[in-house]
Design an enzyme around this catalytic site. Structure first.
Site, PDB file in Angstrom:
ATOM      1  N   ASP A  26      40.955  29.871  29.588  1.00  0.00           N
ATOM      2  CA  ASP A  26      42.198  30.357  30.197  1.00  0.00           C
ATOM      3  C   ASP A  26      43.431  29.705  29.559  1.00  0.00           C
ATOM      4  OD1 ASP A  26      43.691  31.882  31.919  1.00  0.00           O
ATOM      5  OD2 ASP A  26      43.492  30.514  33.622  1.00  0.00           O
ATOM      6  N   GLY A  27      44.534  30.463  29.535  1.00  0.00           N
ATOM      7  CA  GLY A  27      45.822  29.914  29.103  1.00  0.00           C
ATOM      8  C   GLY A  27      46.314  30.418  27.755  1.00  0.00           C
ATOM      9  N   ARG A  30      50.008  31.784  28.182  1.00  0.00           N
ATOM     10  CA  ARG A  30      51.005  30.726  28.369  1.00  0.00           C
ATOM     11  C   ARG A  30      51.181  29.894  27.097  1.00  0.00           C
ATOM     12  NH1 ARG A  30      48.245  28.445  33.465  1.00  0.00           N
ATOM     13  NH2 ARG A  30      46.688  29.961  32.770  1.00  0.00           N
ATOM     14  N   HIS A  43      45.928  35.197  22.246  1.00  0.00           N
ATOM     15  CA  HIS A  43      44.535  35.670  22.240  1.00  0.00           C
ATOM     16  C   HIS A  43      43.909  35.477  20.860  1.00  0.00           C
ATOM     17  CE1 HIS A  43      44.870  37.007  26.267  1.00  0.00           C
ATOM     18  NE2 HIS A  43      45.697  38.014  26.021  1.00  0.00           N
ATOM     19  N   ARG A  77      45.655  44.397  33.555  1.00  0.00           N
ATOM     20  CA  ARG A  77      46.736  43.941  32.652  1.00  0.00           C
ATOM     21  C   ARG A  77      47.403  45.139  31.963  1.00  0.00           C
ATOM     22  NH1 ARG A  77      45.219  38.122  30.137  1.00  0.00           N
ATOM     23  NH2 ARG A  77      44.487  37.235  32.096  1.00  0.00           N
ATOM     24  N   LEU A 137      21.269  27.994  19.142  1.00  0.00           N
ATOM     25  CA  LEU A 137      22.134  28.073  20.320  1.00  0.00           C
ATOM     26  C   LEU A 137      22.138  29.504  20.825  1.00  0.00           C
ATOM     27  CD1 LEU A 137      24.624  27.138  22.126  1.00  0.00           C
ATOM     28  CD2 LEU A 137      26.061  27.727  20.180  1.00  0.00           C
ATOM     29  N   ARG A 190      37.018  24.704  32.702  1.00  0.00           N
ATOM     30  CA  ARG A 190      38.121  25.663  32.758  1.00  0.00           C
ATOM     31  C   ARG A 190      39.363  24.984  32.168  1.00  0.00           C
ATOM     32  NH1 ARG A 190      39.833  30.344  36.832  1.00  0.00           N
ATOM     33  NH2 ARG A 190      41.655  31.039  35.677  1.00  0.00           N
TER      34      ARG A 190
HETATM   35  C1  IPE Z   1      39.770  34.274  33.951  1.00  0.00           C
HETATM   36  O1  IPE Z   1      41.096  34.116  33.589  1.00  0.00           O
HETATM   37  C2  IPE Z   1      39.119  35.324  33.102  1.00  0.00           C
HETATM   38  C3  IPE Z   1      38.900  34.956  31.704  1.00  0.00           C
HETATM   39  C4  IPE Z   1      39.139  33.785  31.166  1.00  0.00           C
HETATM   40  C5  IPE Z   1      38.328  35.994  30.894  1.00  0.00           C
HETATM   41  P1  IPE Z   1      42.260  34.943  34.327  1.00  0.00           P
HETATM   42  O2  IPE Z   1      43.529  34.549  33.671  1.00  0.00           O
HETATM   43  O3  IPE Z   1      41.928  36.384  34.338  1.00  0.00           O
HETATM   44  O4  IPE Z   1      42.153  34.395  35.813  1.00  0.00           O
HETATM   45  P2  IPE Z   1      43.250  34.272  36.942  1.00  0.00           P
HETATM   46  O5  IPE Z   1      43.947  35.597  37.043  1.00  0.00           O
HETATM   47  O6  IPE Z   1      44.185  33.186  36.545  1.00  0.00           O
HETATM   48  O7  IPE Z   1      42.482  33.910  38.163  1.00  0.00           O
HETATM   49  C1  IPE Z   2      42.651  33.911  28.940  1.00  0.00           C
HETATM   50  O1  IPE Z   2      44.002  33.685  28.747  1.00  0.00           O
HETATM   51  C2  IPE Z   2      42.145  35.133  28.190  1.00  0.00           C
HETATM   52  C3  IPE Z   2      41.809  36.283  29.042  1.00  0.00           C
HETATM   53  C4  IPE Z   2      41.786  36.293  30.344  1.00  0.00           C
HETATM   54  C5  IPE Z   2      41.494  37.523  28.358  1.00  0.00           C
HETATM   55  P1  IPE Z   2      45.085  34.445  29.621  1.00  0.00           P
HETATM   56  O2  IPE Z   2      45.428  35.720  28.942  1.00  0.00           O
HETATM   57  O3  IPE Z   2      44.636  34.580  31.016  1.00  0.00           O
HETATM   58  O4  IPE Z   2      46.322  33.461  29.529  1.00  0.00           O
HETATM   59  P2  IPE Z   2      47.275  33.037  30.719  1.00  0.00           P
HETATM   60  O5  IPE Z   2      46.391  32.521  31.816  1.00  0.00           O
HETATM   61  O6  IPE Z   2      48.029  34.251  31.120  1.00  0.00           O
HETATM   62  O7  IPE Z   2      48.137  31.970  30.148  1.00  0.00           O
HETATM   63 MG    MG Z   3      44.802  33.447  32.676  1.00  0.00          MG
END
Ligand code: IPE
Ligand code: IPE
Ligand code: MG
Length: 245
Positions: A26-27, A30, A43, A77, A137, A190
């Protein structure tokens, strides 16, 4: 990505390795926003990073990994982001195949990936087929994955098989999930400092150790993975029992 430093490797007990490490990557968005870049740049960086972290798993001799790459809820999204993300997935499934083969990685998919564009489905099927004999793996990629949906699917499969209620056990359910045959994760990581599970492996993480990193996914290094494993090895897993002397 840099390999795990020797200093950290020396701190890891090879006899207490997690069998399975799962990642909520995640992130990405951001990370990009902080740099004044469009989310899709995050991404792209995130996928690059995933490859480095997977190589870190290999270096540690960890046998199972799972990457949460796209959730059932991520369809909400903006269309533009989804389209660009799916293209990145497809391109990387094709371009990184040789590297996965070199590293002896076997790919499996968790989730209803048939819902993606046909060229992406084809790339995934080819990757599964071409890596099926690898043994270093096993890497599961969760795509169009939601844990509640996975449980509903399992119940349907069990019903269709005509099992009676007294034949249903924990194993029956486990065997009908996408993760059938995989060990449960020992460690869940996470990134981006969020303390939630976001519909990921709800059944499988019953006794998993959870590590939250403040870093955005594109910044999470193989050394960070090694530090998470060191933290994991310091945990006292009681599984509901009392501390062992
Ligand atoms: C979780 O991240 C899903 C993936 C990493 C693929 P999200 O960004 O979708 O989760 P929320 O919306 O913060 O809970
Ligand atoms: C995780 O990063 C990737 C996916 C969920 C596809 P995010 O796209 O959720 O990035 P943030 O959480 O918005 O920063
Ligand atoms: Mg996210």
């Amino acid at each position: 990505m840099d390999k795990i430093s020797k200093k950290l490797l020396d701190k890891i007990d090879p006899n207490k390795l997690p069998q399975h490490v799962a990642f909520i990557m995640d992130g990405n968005g951001r990370w990009a926003k902080k740099r004044g870049l469009p989310r899709i740049f995050g991404h792209r960086e995130g996928i690059k990073n995933a490859i480095g972290v997977v190589e870190g798993l290999g270096q540690l001799n960890i046998k199972n990994g799972t990457l949460y790459a796209f959730s059932t809820e991520n369809w909400t999204r903006p269309e533009k982001e989804i389209k660009a993300l799916l293209k990145l997935f497809r391109d990387n499934f094709i371009s990184k195949k040789s590297r996965l083969l070199e590293n002896g990685v076997k790919i499996r998919l968790l989730g209803d990936y048939q819902k993606f564009p046909q060229d992406m489905v084809d790339a995934i099927d080819e990757l599964i087929e071409d890596t099926k004999d690898n043994t270093n793996l096993e890497l599961a990629i969760a795509l169009n994955y939601g844990s509640r949906q996975e449980l509903v699917r399992a119940v349907k499969k069990i019903t269709e098989k005509g099992l009676k209620s007294d034949e249903i056990t924990i194993e029956t359910i486990s065997e009908n999930l996408y993760t059938a045959g995989m060990p449960d994760p020992d460690l869940l990581i996470r990134t981006s400092g969020e303390f939630r599970i976001s519909n990921f492996l709800l059944w499988q993480i019953a006794y998993t150790e959870v590590f939250i990193s403040e870093k955005f996914w594109p910044q999470f290094t193989a050394d960070d993975l090694a530090n998470a494993v060191i933290w994991y090895q310091s945990r006292n897993r009681r599984f509901g029992s009392v501390e062992k002397k």
